[in-house]
Enzyme design. Structure first.
Site, PDB file in Angstrom:
ATOM      1  N   HIS A 101       0.851  -1.193   0.000  1.00 34.15           N
ATOM      2  CA  HIS A 101       0.000   0.000   0.000  1.00 34.15           C
ATOM      3  C   HIS A 101       0.879   1.232   0.000  1.00 34.15           C
ATOM      4  O   HIS A 101       1.983   1.225   0.540  1.00 34.15           O
ATOM      5  CB  HIS A 101      -0.957   0.016   1.201  1.00 34.15           C
ATOM      6  CG  HIS A 101      -0.295  -0.209   2.513  1.00 34.15           C
ATOM      7  ND1 HIS A 101       0.077  -1.454   2.960  1.00 34.15           N
ATOM      8  CD2 HIS A 101       0.087   0.661   3.479  1.00 34.15           C
ATOM      9  CE1 HIS A 101       0.641  -1.352   4.143  1.00 34.15           C
ATOM     10  NE2 HIS A 101       0.674  -0.079   4.482  1.00 34.15           N
ATOM     11  N   HIS A 103       0.801   5.156   1.192  1.00 31.43           N
ATOM     12  CA  HIS A 103       0.117   6.201   1.960  1.00 31.43           C
ATOM     13  C   HIS A 103       0.190   7.524   1.186  1.00 31.43           C
ATOM     14  O   HIS A 103       1.253   7.870   0.651  1.00 31.43           O
ATOM     15  CB  HIS A 103       0.817   6.443   3.301  1.00 31.43           C
ATOM     16  CG  HIS A 103       0.854   5.274   4.222  1.00 31.43           C
ATOM     17  ND1 HIS A 103       0.013   5.164   5.306  1.00 31.43           N
ATOM     18  CD2 HIS A 103       1.637   4.167   4.259  1.00 31.43           C
ATOM     19  CE1 HIS A 103       0.280   4.042   5.971  1.00 31.43           C
ATOM     20  NE2 HIS A 103       1.271   3.419   5.354  1.00 31.43           N
TER      21      HIS A 103
HETATM   22  P1  AMP Z   1       1.807   0.369   7.375  1.00 32.23           P
HETATM   23  O1  AMP Z   1       2.325   0.687   8.744  1.00 32.23           O
HETATM   24  O2  AMP Z   1       2.548   1.097   6.282  1.00 32.23           O
HETATM   25  O3  AMP Z   1       1.696  -1.114   7.115  1.00 32.23           O
HETATM   26  O4  AMP Z   1       0.359   1.005   7.337  1.00 32.23           O
HETATM   27  C1  AMP Z   1      -0.804   0.321   7.648  1.00 32.23           C
HETATM   28  C2  AMP Z   1      -1.888   1.376   7.694  1.00 32.23           C
HETATM   29  O5  AMP Z   1      -3.127   0.720   7.534  1.00 32.23           O
HETATM   30  C3  AMP Z   1      -1.967   2.148   9.000  1.00 32.23           C
HETATM   31  O6  AMP Z   1      -1.849   3.546   8.715  1.00 32.23           O
HETATM   32  C4  AMP Z   1      -3.336   1.806   9.566  1.00 32.23           C
HETATM   33  O7  AMP Z   1      -3.953   2.902  10.192  1.00 32.23           O
HETATM   34  C5  AMP Z   1      -4.074   1.382   8.312  1.00 32.23           C
HETATM   35  N1  AMP Z   1      -5.155   0.414   8.522  1.00 32.23           N
HETATM   36  C6  AMP Z   1      -5.101  -0.747   9.194  1.00 32.23           C
HETATM   37  N2  AMP Z   1      -6.283  -1.395   9.123  1.00 32.23           N
HETATM   38  C7  AMP Z   1      -7.092  -0.613   8.357  1.00 32.23           C
HETATM   39  C8  AMP Z   1      -8.446  -0.725   7.909  1.00 32.23           C
HETATM   40  N3  AMP Z   1      -9.212  -1.773   8.246  1.00 32.23           N
HETATM   41  N4  AMP Z   1      -8.942   0.259   7.132  1.00 32.23           N
HETATM   42  C9  AMP Z   1      -8.185   1.323   6.794  1.00 32.23           C
HETATM   43  N5  AMP Z   1      -6.904   1.484   7.183  1.00 32.23           N
HETATM   44  C10 AMP Z   1      -6.374   0.538   7.962  1.00 32.23           C
END
Ligand code: AMP
Ligand code: ZN
Length: 138
Positions: A101, A103
């Site tokens: 993903h 951001h």
């Molecule tokens: P990372 O630390 O780069 O793996 O980012 C994971 C991101 O996913 C974090 O910013 C979380 O807040 C976000 N996240 C986790 N679960 C969900 C969800 N169900 N819907 C939307 N965002 C999520």
């Protein structure tokens, strides 16, 4: 490939409702559930790739263009002054969800400080060693 026990596979493919701001054949873009700033969004490919190293090249080649499109819309729609693109790979880098993903984090005048580091130092000898070490892996 879609992975059955992957939450981002489910969100990207509509199996779990999420605040979707964009969707096409390859991607869904949703609001992050724990936003760093107002409008913090995630670009999710609909296929499962653990991280950027696994990402299909054709899909990957579309990510930056899409990020720019969303970032421009954040600037015009939310009035942010800029935005950060952040993409974590591996636990040490802060990755917590193992489905690639990107951001997109809007940045506002007087907004919270984030995505920064204290600049270190490097000399020419260290630089050459580091360059050689990375080139050996190319
Ligand atoms: P990372 O630390 O780069 O793996 O980012 C994971 C991101 O996913 C974090 O910013 C979380 O807040 C976000 N996240 C986790 N679960 C969900 C969800 N169900 N819907 C939307 N965002 C999520
Ligand atoms: Zn997945």
């Amino acid at each position: 490939m879609v992975k059955d026990d992957c939450i981002f596979c489910k969100i990207a493919n509509g199996g779990i409702p999420a605040s979707t701001l964009y969707e096409d054949d390859n991607f869904r873009v949703v609001l992050d559930a724990g936003p760093a700033s107002k409008g913090h969004a995630l670009i999710l490919p609909k296929q499962h790739y653990e991280d950027v190293c696994e990402l299909d090249e054709a899909v990957g080649s579309k990510v930056l263009g899409l990020a720019a499109k969303i970032g421009r819309a954040m600037k015009s729609g939310l009035g942010c002054a800029g935005f950060n693109l952040v993409q974590n790979n591996g636990e040490a880098a802060g990755q917590t969800v193992y489905h690639f993903h990107m951001h997109i984090i809007p940045r506002y005048e007087n907004g919270p400080a984030m995505v920064s580091w204290e600049p270190g130092t490097i000399d020419a000898e260290d630089a050459e060693k580091i360059v050689q070490a990375i080139k050996a892996g190319l």
